[in-house]
Enzyme design. Structure first.
Site, PDB file in Angstrom:
ATOM      1  N   HIS A  40       0.765  -1.309  -0.041  1.00 36.95           N
ATOM      2  CA  HIS A  40      -0.159  -0.015   0.075  1.00 36.95           C
ATOM      3  C   HIS A  40       0.790   1.121   0.037  1.00 36.95           C
ATOM      4  O   HIS A  40       1.824   1.361   0.797  1.00 36.95           O
ATOM      5  CB  HIS A  40      -0.875  -0.105   1.248  1.00 36.95           C
ATOM      6  CG  HIS A  40      -1.811   1.224   1.284  1.00 36.95           C
ATOM      7  ND1 HIS A  40      -2.022   1.686   2.667  1.00 36.95           N
ATOM      8  CD2 HIS A  40      -2.551   1.728   0.476  1.00 36.95           C
ATOM      9  CE1 HIS A  40      -2.787   2.670   2.411  1.00 36.95           C
ATOM     10  NE2 HIS A  40      -3.061   2.657   1.121  1.00 36.95           N
ATOM     11  N   HIS A 104      -1.711  11.454  -3.097  1.00 32.46           N
ATOM     12  CA  HIS A 104      -2.808  10.746  -2.186  1.00 32.46           C
ATOM     13  C   HIS A 104      -3.749  11.660  -1.949  1.00 32.46           C
ATOM     14  O   HIS A 104      -5.072  11.252  -1.989  1.00 32.46           O
ATOM     15  CB  HIS A 104      -2.335  10.409  -0.742  1.00 32.46           C
ATOM     16  CG  HIS A 104      -3.116   9.857   0.109  1.00 32.46           C
ATOM     17  ND1 HIS A 104      -3.988  10.524   1.092  1.00 32.46           N
ATOM     18  CD2 HIS A 104      -3.532   8.704   0.331  1.00 32.46           C
ATOM     19  CE1 HIS A 104      -4.554   9.625   1.547  1.00 32.46           C
ATOM     20  NE2 HIS A 104      -4.620   8.458   1.359  1.00 32.46           N
TER      21      HIS A 104
END
Length: 326
Positions: A40, A104
């Site tokens: 991740h 992000h």
């Protein structure tokens, strides 16, 4: 009446026996290979997940850095693959000039020296920012990556060009169906063998648009996964894999695996037969999946065999998995 009750008991016994046979792992293909490792955010700075919500700036609460990598950069992706990742997860946002930035956050203030939203900037404007500007492990007394992230925010095209043979999981960070259609248009230009190494997950509207445009693509949304698993709970005892489970990324909380018919080998075989990928994450506690399988004790609690593992610490977990694989 007694005879009828006997018939009912016999029928129930037959059903139970059928369910046990259909879901036994004894005759299922064995999971003898190493679990698929999904990193991740690549090899990234870690932080405590305690008390965070959608508005939390995680860059301001990182742990003391153990390496120099910043999430969602090409360097962090390459480092994750070098550490043993099979798949790297990245986040994307559309830009004002029709590209996709790999970053992000929706907004720029948390991690960068910029302001506003990613989608309101051109890719050139985003590349001029320092994406290491906001990271601190001591409440703002020091900023260990400040000045080191200028030019490091990549476009999706750059990532695909730099990592042509690697598997990537693309996170669409919105609920905008048009964003899904735009991403589908870009991915449709890839050769079929490259597209086959990609997966996409995110909000239901963009993911649904992607599935409609690119039905061969493996995708995931929370709603689609719920539909698959609820149908499987109702039908899996009989050895039936619902149509809703085809071409899905199934991110299974580790404390839910015990409820899945035929876990792990029979379940995994069924899902792989319909083109789906099975990955185990941390336990579902308080309605949210934990940040990942990141500590030796997290890994030890999972048991064996496993189809795949979601982790934020590929540098720690990959060596442990390799050592435990015959």
């Amino acid at each position: 009446m007694k005879r009828f009750a006997l018939y009912v008991l016999l029928a129930l016994g037959l059903i139970a026996g059928l369910a046990a046979f259909q879901n036994s792992s004894l005759l299922a293909p064995k999971l003898t290979e190493r679990p698929v490792l999904l990193a991740h955010r690549g090899l990234a700075q870690t932080y405590s997940a305690e008390g965070i919500d959608a508005a939390t700036c995680t860059a301001t609460r990182i742990d003391p850095p153990e390496h120099r990598y910043i999430e969602n950069t090409i360097a962090s992706m390459e480092a994750a693959f070098a550490a043993g990742a099979d798949i790297v997860e990245i986040d994307v946002h559309p830009t004002r000039d029709g590209q996709f930035a790999v970053f992000h956050d929706w907004t720029l203030e948390c991690r960068t020296n910029g302001a506003g939203t990613t989608r309101d900037k051109t890719m050139a404007e985003l590349k001029a920012l320092d994406i290491g500007h906001g990271y601190t492990a001591d409440g703002g007394k020091s900023f260990p990556f400040r000045g080191q992230g200028v030019g490091l925010m990549p476009s999706l095209d750059e990532v695909l060009d730099r990592l042509p043979n690697q598997r990537l999981l693309i996170n669409v960070k919105s609920r905008d169906a048009q964003e899904g259609r735009s991403l589908a248009q870009r991915l449709s230009q890839l050769p079929p063998e490259r597209l086959a190494r990609l997966m996409v997950y995110g909000g239901e509207p963009p993911v649904a648009a992607l599935r409609e445009a690119l039905p061969s693509l493996v995708t995931m949304s929370a709603q689609a996964e719920k539909r698959c698993l609820m149908r499987y709970l109702a039908m899996g005892w009989a050895g039936i894999t619902p149509d809703e489970c085809a071409k899905q990324l199934l991110l299974i909380p580790s404390n839910y695996t015990k409820w899945l018919w035929g876990w792990p080998e029979r379940f995994t075989a069924r899902m792989r037969a319909v083109g789906s990928e099975v990955i185990v994450a941390g336990p579902l506690v308080g309605g949210e999946v934990s940040t990942g399988i990141d500590r030796p004790e997290d890994l030890a609690r999972l048991g064996r065999p496993l189809p795949g593992i979601w982790t934020n610490r590929i540098d720690r977990i990959a060596p442990l998995v390799k050592a435990a694989t015959p």
